[in-house]
Design a protein around this motif. Structure first.
Motif, PDB file in Angstrom:
ATOM      1  N   SER A   1      51.744  26.388-103.319  1.00  0.00           N
ATOM      2  CA  SER A   1      52.425  27.676-103.489  1.00  0.00           C
ATOM      3  C   SER A   1      53.905  27.519-103.842  1.00  0.00           C
ATOM      4  O   SER A   1      54.528  28.452-104.326  1.00  0.00           O
ATOM      5  N   GLU A   2      54.494  26.345-103.628  1.00  0.00           N
ATOM      6  CA  GLU A   2      55.913  26.110-103.913  1.00  0.00           C
ATOM      7  C   GLU A   2      56.176  25.704-105.367  1.00  0.00           C
ATOM      8  O   GLU A   2      57.321  25.708-105.803  1.00  0.00           O
ATOM      9  N   LEU A   3      55.140  25.331-106.114  1.00  0.00           N
ATOM     10  CA  LEU A   3      55.322  24.855-107.476  1.00  0.00           C
ATOM     11  C   LEU A   3      55.718  25.986-108.415  1.00  0.00           C
ATOM     12  O   LEU A   3      55.334  27.127-108.219  1.00  0.00           O
ATOM     13  N   THR A   4      56.494  25.661-109.437  1.00  0.00           N
ATOM     14  CA  THR A   4      56.914  26.631-110.450  1.00  0.00           C
ATOM     15  C   THR A   4      55.791  26.765-111.474  1.00  0.00           C
ATOM     16  O   THR A   4      55.261  25.768-111.948  1.00  0.00           O
ATOM     17  N   ARG A   5      55.437  28.012-111.801  1.00  0.00           N
ATOM     18  CA  ARG A   5      54.358  28.262-112.752  1.00  0.00           C
ATOM     19  C   ARG A   5      54.818  29.209-113.838  1.00  0.00           C
ATOM     20  O   ARG A   5      55.593  30.112-113.579  1.00  0.00           O
ATOM     21  N   HIS A   6      54.316  29.017-115.049  1.00  0.00           N
ATOM     22  CA  HIS A   6      54.484  30.002-116.100  1.00  0.00           C
ATOM     23  C   HIS A   6      53.337  29.864-117.098  1.00  0.00           C
ATOM     24  O   HIS A   6      52.656  28.852-117.137  1.00  0.00           O
ATOM     25  N   VAL A   7      53.106  30.929-117.858  1.00  0.00           N
ATOM     26  CA  VAL A   7      51.998  30.971-118.809  1.00  0.00           C
ATOM     27  C   VAL A   7      52.552  30.894-120.225  1.00  0.00           C
ATOM     28  O   VAL A   7      53.479  31.626-120.577  1.00  0.00           O
ATOM     29  N   VAL A   8      51.990  29.990-121.022  1.00  0.00           N
ATOM     30  CA  VAL A   8      52.321  29.864-122.436  1.00  0.00           C
ATOM     31  C   VAL A   8      51.005  29.987-123.192  1.00  0.00           C
ATOM     32  O   VAL A   8      50.120  29.137-123.037  1.00  0.00           O
ATOM     33  N   GLU A   9      50.887  31.046-123.990  1.00  0.00           N
ATOM     34  CA  GLU A   9      49.650  31.367-124.697  1.00  0.00           C
ATOM     35  C   GLU A   9      48.518  31.428-123.685  1.00  0.00           C
ATOM     36  O   GLU A   9      48.543  32.256-122.798  1.00  0.00           O
TER      37      GLU A   9
ATOM     38  N   SER B   1      58.834  13.922-104.986  1.00  0.00           N
ATOM     39  CA  SER B   1      58.826  14.963-103.955  1.00  0.00           C
ATOM     40  C   SER B   1      57.420  15.522-103.764  1.00  0.00           C
ATOM     41  O   SER B   1      56.639  15.593-104.702  1.00  0.00           O
ATOM     42  N   GLU B   2      57.104  15.916-102.529  1.00  0.00           N
ATOM     43  CA  GLU B   2      55.815  16.527-102.210  1.00  0.00           C
ATOM     44  C   GLU B   2      56.015  18.003-101.932  1.00  0.00           C
ATOM     45  O   GLU B   2      57.003  18.394-101.309  1.00  0.00           O
ATOM     46  N   TYR B   3      55.068  18.824-102.378  1.00  0.00           N
ATOM     47  CA  TYR B   3      55.162  20.280-102.237  1.00  0.00           C
ATOM     48  C   TYR B   3      53.814  20.862-101.866  1.00  0.00           C
ATOM     49  O   TYR B   3      52.772  20.277-102.156  1.00  0.00           O
TER      50      TYR B   3
ATOM     51  N   LEU C   1      48.300  27.817-118.261  1.00  0.00           N
ATOM     52  CA  LEU C   1      49.136  27.927-117.069  1.00  0.00           C
ATOM     53  C   LEU C   1      49.797  26.563-116.899  1.00  0.00           C
ATOM     54  O   LEU C   1      49.113  25.547-116.746  1.00  0.00           O
ATOM     55  N   ILE C   2      51.122  26.513-116.952  1.00  0.00           N
ATOM     56  CA  ILE C   2      51.879  25.269-116.844  1.00  0.00           C
ATOM     57  C   ILE C   2      52.525  25.220-115.463  1.00  0.00           C
ATOM     58  O   ILE C   2      53.135  26.187-115.025  1.00  0.00           O
ATOM     59  N   VAL C   3      52.384  24.080-114.768  1.00  0.00           N
ATOM     60  CA  VAL C   3      52.915  23.904-113.422  1.00  0.00           C
ATOM     61  C   VAL C   3      54.019  22.847-113.476  1.00  0.00           C
ATOM     62  O   VAL C   3      53.832  21.774-114.050  1.00  0.00           O
ATOM     63  N   HIS C   4      55.181  23.178-112.870  1.00  0.00           N
ATOM     64  CA  HIS C   4      56.348  22.287-112.880  1.00  0.00           C
ATOM     65  C   HIS C   4      56.827  22.011-111.472  1.00  0.00           C
ATOM     66  O   HIS C   4      56.638  22.811-110.561  1.00  0.00           O
ATOM     67  N   CYS C   5      57.532  20.884-111.311  1.00  0.00           N
ATOM     68  CA  CYS C   5      58.216  20.546-110.062  1.00  0.00           C
ATOM     69  C   CYS C   5      59.386  21.522-109.887  1.00  0.00           C
ATOM     70  O   CYS C   5      60.161  21.721-110.821  1.00  0.00           O
ATOM     71  N   PRO C   6      59.554  22.132-108.712  1.00  0.00           N
ATOM     72  CA  PRO C   6      60.658  23.068-108.514  1.00  0.00           C
ATOM     73  C   PRO C   6      62.040  22.399-108.482  1.00  0.00           C
ATOM     74  O   PRO C   6      63.044  23.060-108.723  1.00  0.00           O
ATOM     75  N   ASP C   7      62.109  21.099-108.222  1.00  0.00           N
ATOM     76  CA  ASP C   7      63.405  20.414-108.160  1.00  0.00           C
ATOM     77  C   ASP C   7      63.834  19.842-109.507  1.00  0.00           C
ATOM     78  O   ASP C   7      64.886  20.164-110.025  1.00  0.00           O
ATOM     79  N   CYS C   8      63.006  18.982-110.094  1.00  0.00           N
ATOM     80  CA  CYS C   8      63.417  18.301-111.331  1.00  0.00           C
ATOM     81  C   CYS C   8      62.806  18.938-112.582  1.00  0.00           C
ATOM     82  O   CYS C   8      63.122  18.523-113.689  1.00  0.00           O
ATOM     83  N   HIS C   9      61.919  19.909-112.407  1.00  0.00           N
ATOM     84  CA  HIS C   9      61.287  20.667-113.495  1.00  0.00           C
ATOM     85  C   HIS C   9      60.372  19.820-114.374  1.00  0.00           C
ATOM     86  O   HIS C   9      60.054  20.215-115.490  1.00  0.00           O
TER      87      HIS C   9
END
Length: 53
Positions: free
Chosen positions: A14-22, A9-11, A25-33
């Protein structure tokens, strides 16, 4: 446009899922993670190295 290597999938960035661990910054696919990248969030905003002569 970033493309997920897992589901294809293409995104918009701004649509990507982000979170911070320590300090990462980790970026994930919003559909399949599936992880799409990680970036060190503690990098200085400006390079402070000076050129030496």
């Amino acid at each position: 446009m970033p493309t997920c290597q897992n589901c294809g999938s293409e995104y918009e960035a701004s649509e990507l899922t982000r979170h911070v661990v320590e300090e990462w910054l980790i970026v994930h696919c919003p559909d399949c993670h599936a992880p799409m990248g990680r970036y060190r969030s503690s990098q200085p905003a400006v390079d402070t190295m000076q050129e030496s002569e």
